[in-house]
Design a protein around this motif. Structure first.
Motif, short mmCIF file in Angstrom:
data_model
loop_
_atom_site.label_atom_id
_atom_site.label_comp_id
_atom_site.label_asym_id
_atom_site.label_seq_id
_atom_site.Cartn_x
_atom_site.Cartn_y
_atom_site.Cartn_z
N GLN A 135 0.97 -1.15 -0.26
CA GLN A 135 0.14 -0.02 0.00
C GLN A 135 1.06 1.52 0.15
O GLN A 135 1.79 1.34 0.45
N ASP A 140 -1.37 4.47 -6.45
CA ASP A 140 -1.52 3.04 -5.43
C ASP A 140 -3.86 2.71 -6.67
O ASP A 140 -3.82 2.10 -6.80
N GLU A 141 -4.27 4.04 -6.07
CA GLU A 141 -5.65 3.59 -6.22
C GLU A 141 -6.05 3.56 -7.31
O GLU A 141 -7.03 2.44 -8.48
N LYS A 144 -5.39 0.16 -7.89
CA LYS A 144 -6.04 -1.15 -7.87
C LYS A 144 -7.56 -1.70 -8.68
O LYS A 144 -7.41 -2.13 -8.74
N GLU A 148 -8.36 -4.22 -10.37
CA GLU A 148 -10.17 -5.25 -10.06
C GLU A 148 -10.73 -5.58 -11.90
O GLU A 148 -11.84 -6.32 -11.53
N ASN A 175 -1.66 -3.11 -8.10
CA ASN A 175 -2.82 -3.02 -7.61
C ASN A 175 -3.25 -4.71 -7.29
O ASN A 175 -3.99 -4.04 -7.51
N TYR A 177 -4.67 -5.98 -4.53
CA TYR A 177 -4.59 -5.78 -3.25
C TYR A 177 -5.73 -6.43 -2.64
O TYR A 177 -5.84 -7.28 -1.72
N SER A 178 -6.64 -6.12 -3.21
CA SER A 178 -7.99 -6.75 -3.42
C SER A 178 -8.09 -8.59 -4.02
O SER A 178 -8.94 -8.76 -2.78
#
Length: 583
Positions: A135, A140-141, A144, A148, A175, A177-178
């Motif tokens: 993170q 980053d967002e 991400k 997704e 990213n 992370y999801s």
């Protein structure tokens, strides 16, 4: 294919296999040699964990009758096979997936992945993909959301997106992370990574923790696991814990998948006991934990090895003529054509050792001028029962230059050869003190006495193989460049009379360096030249500087000989770039 990825490899008569098709989810494949008129023409290899439905022949024929779409796919499969057979089928793109883990410094893992990704991009000039879980990274967002969107899309959408990304060549970061929060679906993750492998030459995946459900799947799917360690700082207990968990994951070939990458500072030496281990690499990137690792030669070498683009350099012997290697190296250095391993014989081994220890071509030129300005520096006359010269001056020179440096400590993997008089076999030095290994390699018969080493009696490596490129090929290096400094025609060595036009100087030269020395050396080099004809298959290219006008002991003509090497490399530069940079 229900899930996973299967590669179909064409079988050649010489046991060589070449990938010519890749099958993923929903694809149909099978052995169609009886239709193509071939004898078991291909081999199917699972490239990831796969689920495959086996359909018996009679059932398959019934399906073909009922579903014409499947029949069309089979026709396309046969058509592809025939095109491959006549050489018109384009080889499919298949990238490599690298899982990366840094047990002691997990926050540094992403830093290492990032610098590896950018270094890879510069080496291959093609897009690179990075999947990470950290993170707080830039954009980053956005990264991400894109991940997704792709992960939850169907295969066609993912393919369209990959094709769009490839329009702009760069390093992409997604990213993932999801994934840690989603309901885990092993087959979906495998298929997702398989699609990306069709478009990206290199994919780096951060392993957040070995305890997450996704980690074993990624580790099993990848081509290699990069296990980063801080040299001298990693806890043995932690390392063994991870390795035991890897073993319990039941990889098909987990030992060959593991690549240990030790970070060390420039001042730290490579440990002798580790230097020869397979799948172990030392890179000089570590400064401080908080600082970004920097791209350097050792990192680029690791990238080339990972992507099967490694380069080996072979330097042949030839006395003073070997100075031409320096001129070739100057051009190669300017064009940033680096090498990942060096092997040399005789004087070529000396030049190779200097280059392997980090000296630039210009540094080597200066060292030659300082330590070897003329032949008298290394020639101390002897009663010629075993050799014309004692070799003590040569021993002193090598020791002054290399001191107590060992082969294992060199920046570039280095090997040098000698010949055993007892067995007649080639001996390769890959460890030990450099000065001793080189002294064995330059023991020209009749010129310097043999060196006793255990059960061996060693003489010059060029006696059995002046350009040992085969050794580097067997070591797994992909592209091999040879530099041969033994002239095809050698009028100087055939000169057996006093050069009267030189007067007293001619008489002095005749008796101080009698023709028998050149005759012995020429006899050896003629044999080596003939042997080289049968070893051309091990080289991707060979440079042959025109040094016919120079003799074995013409060390005082260093600048002229070096220039001959530069001329040869410059003339062949377009071909060198094509083979070693563009392919």
């Amino acid at each position: 294919m229900i899930s996973g990825e299967v590669g179909i490899f064409f079988n050649y008569n010489n046991d060589r296999k070449e990938l010519y098709s890749v099958h993923g989810k929903g694809s149909i494949f099978g052995e169609v040699s009886f239709l193509a008129g071939e004898t078991h023409s291909s081999t199917a290899v699972c490239m990831t964990k796969c689920k495959i439905a086996h359909i018996p022949g009679d059932v398959f024929l019934q399906i073909l009758e009922e579903d014409h779409n499947i029949a069309i796919k089979v026709i396309k499969l046969l058509s592809s096979r025939f095109r491959q057979r006549i050489g018109n089928q384009e080889i499919p793109h298949i990238g490599k997936i690298f899982s990366c883990i840094y047990p002691d410094l997990p926050l540094r893992n992403f830093k290492m992945i990032r610098i590896l990704a950018y270094t890879t991009f510069k080496e291959i000039h093609d897009s690179v993909m990075v999947f990470y879980f950290l993170q707080g990274v830039e954009n980053d967002e956005e990264n991400k959301k894109l991940f997704e969107k792709l992960y939850l899309s169907n295969e066609d959408t993912i393919i369209d997106c990959c094709e769009e990304l490839l329009l702009k060549k760069q390093v992409y970061f997604l990213n993932a992370y999801s994934l840690l929060k989603m309901e885990f679906n092993e087959n979906k993750l495998i298929d997702f990574l398989s699609i990306f492998r069709r478009f990206f030459s290199a994919i780096f995946v951060e392993i957040p923790s070995i305890d997450f459900p996704i980690s074993p799947v990624i580790l099993k799917t990848c081509d290699n696991i990069l296990f980063f360690e801080r040299y001298g700082a990693t806890s043995i207990a932690i390392k063994e814990l991870y390795l035991e968990q890897f073993r319990q994951m039941d990889f098909l070939d987990h030992q060959n998948k593991m690549i240990f990458v030790y970070e060390k500072s420039i001042k730290e030496k490579t440990p002798f006991e580790e230097a020869d281990k397979n799948n172990t690499y030392y890179i000089k990137t570590f400064v401080e934990e908080e600082l970004e690792p920097q791209e350097n030669q050792s990192l680029r070498r690791l990238v080339r090895i990972l992507l099967n683009r490694s380069r080996g350099l072979t330097l042949g012997g030839g006395g003073a003529r070997a100075f031409a290697h320096v001129g070739c190296l100057e051009v190669l250095e300017t064009e940033q054509i680096e090498f990942d391993a060096i092997i040399g014989s005789s004087m070529g081994a000396v030049i190779g050792a200097l280059y392997a220890m980090g000296a630039s071509a210009n540094d080597i030129r200066k060292m030659i001028e300082k330590y070897l300005p003329r032949s008298e520096v290394i020639l101390d006359k002897n009663i010629p029962t075993v050799s014309f010269f004692k070799g003590k001056k040569l021993n002193t020179l090598l020791n002054n230059v290399f001191k107590d440096l060992r082969i294992e400590e060199l920046d570039i993997p280095f090997y040098c050869t000698a010949t055993d008089l007892v067995t007649g076999k080639m001996i390769v030095f890959d460890r030990g003190f450099i000065d001793f290994a080189l002294r064995c390699s330059v023991s020209l018969p009749g010129i310097y006495p043999p060196i006793k080493f255990g059960e061996y009696v060693l003489i010059d490596g060029s006696v059995i193989n002046n350009l040992p490129g085969e050794f580097l090929k067997e070591k797994g290096y992909n592209k091999i460049l040879g530099i041969n400094v033994t002239p095809l025609v050698d009028p100087i060595s055939s000169q057996t009379e006093i050069e009267k036009e030189k007067g007293l100087k001619g008489v002095y030269e005749y008796f101080s360096l009698p023709p028998i020395l050149n005759i012995i050396n020429r006899s050896v080099s003629i044999q080596g030249r003939e042997l080289l004809k049968y070893q051309l298959q091990f080289f991707d290219y060979i440079l042959q500087p025109d040094i016919t006008e120079f003799g074995l002991f013409d060390f005082h003509f260093r600048d002229q000989i070096i220039e001959k090497g530069r001329i040869e490399a410059l003339e062949k530069l377009p071909k060198l770039k094509e083979i070693f940079l563009e392919s």
